[in-house]
Design a protein around this motif. Structure first.
Motif, PDB file in Angstrom:
ATOM      1  N   HIS A  34     -13.889  30.342  22.408  1.00 37.85           N
ATOM      2  CA  HIS A  34     -12.836  31.041  21.671  1.00 37.85           C
ATOM      3  C   HIS A  34     -13.414  31.822  20.494  1.00 37.85           C
ATOM      4  N   LEU A  35     -14.674  32.244  20.595  1.00 41.29           N
ATOM      5  CA  LEU A  35     -15.339  32.942  19.491  1.00 41.29           C
ATOM      6  C   LEU A  35     -15.973  34.244  19.954  1.00 41.29           C
ATOM      7  N   LEU A  36     -15.877  35.236  19.078  1.00 42.59           N
ATOM      8  CA  LEU A  36     -16.585  36.498  19.256  1.00 42.59           C
ATOM      9  C   LEU A  36     -17.448  36.717  18.032  1.00 42.59           C
ATOM     10  N   LEU A  65     -22.463  43.865   8.150  1.00 41.58           N
ATOM     11  CA  LEU A  65     -21.272  43.034   8.242  1.00 41.58           C
ATOM     12  C   LEU A  65     -21.426  42.128   9.456  1.00 41.58           C
ATOM     13  N   LYS A  66     -21.374  40.827   9.222  1.00 40.13           N
ATOM     14  CA  LYS A  66     -21.454  39.843  10.305  1.00 40.13           C
ATOM     15  C   LYS A  66     -20.271  38.902  10.161  1.00 40.13           C
ATOM     16  N   LEU A  67     -19.444  38.845  11.196  1.00 40.10           N
ATOM     17  CA  LEU A  67     -18.266  37.989  11.185  1.00 40.10           C
ATOM     18  C   LEU A  67     -18.128  37.271  12.517  1.00 40.10           C
ATOM     19  N   SER A  68     -17.448  36.147  12.494  1.00 40.97           N
ATOM     20  CA  SER A  68     -17.024  35.466  13.708  1.00 40.97           C
ATOM     21  C   SER A  68     -15.525  35.668  13.827  1.00 40.97           C
ATOM     22  N   LEU A  69     -15.057  35.936  15.032  1.00 41.33           N
ATOM     23  CA  LEU A  69     -13.642  36.153  15.288  1.00 41.33           C
ATOM     24  C   LEU A  69     -13.166  35.105  16.286  1.00 41.33           C
ATOM     25  N   SER A  70     -11.981  34.565  16.058  1.00 42.87           N
ATOM     26  CA  SER A  70     -11.450  33.528  16.931  1.00 42.87           C
ATOM     27  C   SER A  70     -10.027  33.869  17.338  1.00 42.87           C
ATOM     28  N   ASP A  71      -9.623  33.383  18.520  1.00 37.37           N
ATOM     29  CA  ASP A  71      -8.242  33.596  18.965  1.00 37.37           C
ATOM     30  C   ASP A  71      -7.425  32.315  18.859  1.00 37.37           C
ATOM     31  N   GLN A  72      -7.928  31.340  18.144  1.00 38.46           N
ATOM     32  CA  GLN A  72      -7.174  30.114  17.898  1.00 38.46           C
ATOM     33  C   GLN A  72      -7.513  29.577  16.511  1.00 38.46           C
ATOM     34  N   VAL A  73      -6.695  28.663  16.025  1.00 34.24           N
ATOM     35  CA  VAL A  73      -6.929  28.055  14.723  1.00 34.24           C
ATOM     36  C   VAL A  73      -8.121  27.118  14.845  1.00 34.24           C
ATOM     37  N   LEU A  74      -9.093  27.305  13.976  1.00 37.97           N
ATOM     38  CA  LEU A  74     -10.296  26.477  14.004  1.00 37.97           C
ATOM     39  C   LEU A  74     -10.180  25.364  12.979  1.00 37.97           C
ATOM     40  N   ASP A  76     -12.857  23.664  11.964  1.00 44.43           N
ATOM     41  CA  ASP A  76     -14.093  23.715  11.181  1.00 44.43           C
ATOM     42  C   ASP A  76     -13.931  24.763  10.081  1.00 44.43           C
ATOM     43  N   LYS A  77     -13.817  24.349   8.853  1.00 42.01           N
ATOM     44  CA  LYS A  77     -13.604  25.268   7.734  1.00 42.01           C
ATOM     45  C   LYS A  77     -14.888  25.519   6.944  1.00 42.01           C
ATOM     46  N   GLU A  78     -16.050  25.159   7.501  1.00 42.76           N
ATOM     47  CA  GLU A  78     -17.309  25.348   6.785  1.00 42.76           C
ATOM     48  C   GLU A  78     -17.742  26.812   6.755  1.00 42.76           C
ATOM     49  N   ASP A  79     -17.488  27.528   7.828  1.00 49.25           N
ATOM     50  CA  ASP A  79     -17.883  28.937   7.910  1.00 49.25           C
ATOM     51  C   ASP A  79     -16.742  29.800   7.379  1.00 49.25           C
ATOM     52  N   LEU A  80     -16.960  30.466   6.247  1.00 45.13           N
ATOM     53  CA  LEU A  80     -15.906  31.279   5.638  1.00 45.13           C
ATOM     54  C   LEU A  80     -15.854  32.695   6.200  1.00 45.13           C
ATOM     55  N   ASP A  81     -16.790  33.043   7.073  1.00 43.39           N
ATOM     56  CA  ASP A  81     -16.817  34.376   7.656  1.00 43.39           C
ATOM     57  C   ASP A  81     -16.160  34.388   9.026  1.00 43.39           C
ATOM     58  N   ILE A  82     -15.064  33.661   9.192  1.00 36.82           N
ATOM     59  CA  ILE A  82     -14.307  33.625  10.433  1.00 36.82           C
ATOM     60  C   ILE A  82     -12.934  34.228  10.177  1.00 36.82           C
ATOM     61  N   ILE A  83     -12.530  35.123  11.053  1.00 36.47           N
ATOM     62  CA  ILE A  83     -11.189  35.697  11.004  1.00 36.47           C
ATOM     63  C   ILE A  83     -10.477  35.273  12.281  1.00 36.47           C
ATOM     64  N   GLU A  84      -9.280  34.733  12.135  1.00 33.52           N
ATOM     65  CA  GLU A  84      -8.502  34.266  13.282  1.00 33.52           C
ATOM     66  C   GLU A  84      -7.462  35.308  13.664  1.00 33.52           C
ATOM     67  N   PHE A  85      -7.487  35.730  14.926  1.00 37.40           N
ATOM     68  CA  PHE A  85      -6.489  36.649  15.480  1.00 37.40           C
ATOM     69  C   PHE A  85      -5.704  35.857  16.518  1.00 37.40           C
TER      70      PHE A  85
END
Length: 124
Positions: A34-36, A65-74, A76-85
């Motif tokens: 579930h990650l891009l 710019l380096k980000l992780s993108l997810s399509d579900q609620v994660l 794991d809150k350690e990585d602050l560079d995640i955007i959830e769509f």
């Protein structure tokens, strides 16, 4: 620019977008179930107001710019560079606008005030 989350595979998919005079060029690729992974470069100029003298000036905005993108609620809150769509649609325009607004919301000094060592106090 909106891209369906499920349309991104393990091979990098290039994209390019421009907003407010700032370009974002990069790639999207699957990095987990579930990650891009978004990797790109931001280049352009934005207008900022000096927080010391109040004058407007042009600031060069350049960097990776380096980000992780997810399509579900994660959980794991350690990585602050995640955007959830959560709707399954990646909005790259939203990502670029967020980066621009993050730069605008921090403190900035124009080149004249940044190089000045004099004390600055204005009485109103």
């Amino acid at each position: 620019m909106k891209i369906q989350f499920d349309k991104i595979g393990s091979s990098p998919r290039p994209f390019e977008i421009e907003c407010e005079g700032v370009d974002l060029k990069g790639t999207l690729k699957k990095s987990g179930y579930h990650l891009l992974s978004l990797e790109g470069m931001i280049n352009g100029n934005i207008e900022l107001d000096c927080d010391r003298c109040g004058r407007g000036y042009i600031h060069a905005l350049t960097g990776p710019l380096k980000l992780s993108l997810s399509d579900q609620v994660l959980k794991d809150k350690e990585d602050l560079d995640i955007i959830e769509f959560l709707d399954g649609v990646i909005d790259i325009t939203y990502i670029l606008e967020s980066e621009i607004n993050a730069q605008k919301s921090t403190y900035h000094y124009c080149p004249e005030c940044d190089n000045s060592e004099s004390e600055f106090e204005i009485e109103f």
